[in-house]
Design a protein around this motif. Sequence first.
Motif, PDB file in Angstrom:
ATOM      1  N   VAL A  42       0.861  -1.183   0.000  1.00  0.00           N
ATOM      2  CA  VAL A  42       0.000   0.000   0.000  1.00  0.00           C
ATOM      3  C   VAL A  42       0.895   1.230   0.000  1.00  0.00           C
ATOM      4  CG1 VAL A  42      -1.631   1.354   1.387  1.00  0.00           C
ATOM      5  CG2 VAL A  42      -1.992  -1.095   1.087  1.00  0.00           C
ATOM      6  N   THR A  43       0.619   2.141  -0.923  1.00  0.00           N
ATOM      7  CA  THR A  43       1.411   3.380  -1.043  1.00  0.00           C
ATOM      8  C   THR A  43       0.550   4.628  -0.965  1.00  0.00           C
ATOM      9  OG1 THR A  43       1.226   3.294  -3.452  1.00  0.00           O
ATOM     10  CG2 THR A  43       3.175   2.252  -2.458  1.00  0.00           C
ATOM     11  N   THR A  44      -0.762   4.433  -0.824  1.00  0.00           N
ATOM     12  CA  THR A  44      -1.702   5.549  -0.831  1.00  0.00           C
ATOM     13  C   THR A  44      -2.832   5.276   0.149  1.00  0.00           C
ATOM     14  OG1 THR A  44      -1.261   5.889  -3.188  1.00  0.00           O
ATOM     15  CG2 THR A  44      -3.227   6.934  -2.313  1.00  0.00           C
ATOM     16  N   THR A  99      -9.212   6.050  -9.722  1.00  0.00           N
ATOM     17  CA  THR A  99      -8.959   5.072 -10.772  1.00  0.00           C
ATOM     18  C   THR A  99      -8.706   3.689 -10.177  1.00  0.00           C
ATOM     19  OG1 THR A  99      -6.564   5.387 -10.724  1.00  0.00           O
ATOM     20  CG2 THR A  99      -7.845   6.888 -12.151  1.00  0.00           C
ATOM     21  N   ALA A 100      -8.679   2.692 -11.042  1.00  0.00           N
ATOM     22  CA  ALA A 100      -8.344   1.338 -10.611  1.00  0.00           C
ATOM     23  C   ALA A 100      -6.929   1.308 -10.034  1.00  0.00           C
ATOM     24  CB  ALA A 100      -8.468   0.376 -11.787  1.00  0.00           C
ATOM     25  N   GLN A 101      -6.050   2.131 -10.568  1.00  0.00           N
ATOM     26  CA  GLN A 101      -4.679   2.219 -10.042  1.00  0.00           C
ATOM     27  C   GLN A 101      -4.698   2.764  -8.611  1.00  0.00           C
ATOM     28  OE1 GLN A 101      -2.036   4.605 -12.428  1.00  0.00           O
ATOM     29  NE2 GLN A 101      -0.225   3.673 -11.516  1.00  0.00           N
ATOM     30  N   ASP A 102      -5.563   3.753  -8.327  1.00  0.00           N
ATOM     31  CA  ASP A 102      -5.723   4.263  -6.970  1.00  0.00           C
ATOM     32  C   ASP A 102      -6.174   3.141  -6.030  1.00  0.00           C
ATOM     33  OD1 ASP A 102      -5.056   7.006  -7.392  1.00  0.00           O
ATOM     34  OD2 ASP A 102      -7.098   7.419  -8.091  1.00  0.00           O
ATOM     35  N   ALA A 103      -7.144   2.351  -6.497  1.00  0.00           N
ATOM     36  CA  ALA A 103      -7.668   1.256  -5.676  1.00  0.00           C
ATOM     37  C   ALA A 103      -6.553   0.271  -5.330  1.00  0.00           C
ATOM     38  CB  ALA A 103      -8.807   0.539  -6.399  1.00  0.00           C
ATOM     39  N   LEU A 104      -5.757  -0.104  -6.298  1.00  0.00           N
ATOM     40  CA  LEU A 104      -4.652  -1.033  -6.074  1.00  0.00           C
ATOM     41  C   LEU A 104      -3.627  -0.433  -5.108  1.00  0.00           C
ATOM     42  CD1 LEU A 104      -3.342  -3.731  -6.841  1.00  0.00           C
ATOM     43  CD2 LEU A 104      -2.224  -2.536  -8.725  1.00  0.00           C
ATOM     44  N   ALA A 145      -9.741  -4.118  -3.352  1.00  0.00           N
ATOM     45  CA  ALA A 145      -9.892  -5.171  -4.356  1.00  0.00           C
ATOM     46  C   ALA A 145     -10.183  -4.598  -5.734  1.00  0.00           C
ATOM     47  CB  ALA A 145     -11.003  -6.138  -3.951  1.00  0.00           C
ATOM     48  N   ASP A 146     -10.958  -3.504  -5.776  1.00  0.00           N
ATOM     49  CA  ASP A 146     -11.292  -2.904  -7.062  1.00  0.00           C
ATOM     50  C   ASP A 146     -11.738  -1.460  -6.855  1.00  0.00           C
ATOM     51  OD1 ASP A 146     -14.020  -2.995  -6.213  1.00  0.00           O
ATOM     52  OD2 ASP A 146     -14.238  -4.994  -7.078  1.00  0.00           O
TER      53      ASP A 146
END
Length: 188
Positions: free
Chosen positions: A16-18, A55-60, A65-66
Amino acid sequence: MLIRQPTLEAIAAGAVTTVFRRWDRPRVRPGGTQRTSVGVLEFTAVEPVDLAQLTAQDALAAGYADLAALRKAQEGDGQLYRIRLRPAGPDPRVALRSQATLSAAERAELAQRLDRLDRASRHGPWTAAVLDLIGAHPGTRAPDLAERLGRETLPFKRDVRKLKELGLTESLPVGYRLSPRGQAFVRG
């Protein structure tokens, strides 16, 4: 900023980075740090963002999970902020509190700092009594310790945090104990 333990562990592991928070104004700043149970975290960016911009990148990056799960978790009032963070090293208090011997100069400096805390207190000298109480009753709940001294719990806990900053105490799952440094100081 309160970060749950599973998220802290994911940050320490690099997964986790965010994190996201809703605030009326930012509560952390880029370049700022926070000590946590997994070490020091550094905030590298704090940006306002709209829920629709996630975005999906934010979620990751935030460990969701999504995108739908991230958006659902971030619904609410206040400005949404994207906070980028990273591990910045161990908590310096860990090394400090593990110090089991004190030089005469270190002992004198600690005594001076404790004396300053006692003089600045509205309820009178407290440092020796709190150190003695924690030493005699490790693992005892803070409300029970505070009651023994005839004090309210929250101000008592604030005082214990001041001792923790000096490396003299450490928190347990329940209560506190003297650290090796605290034991060395109390022993004289």
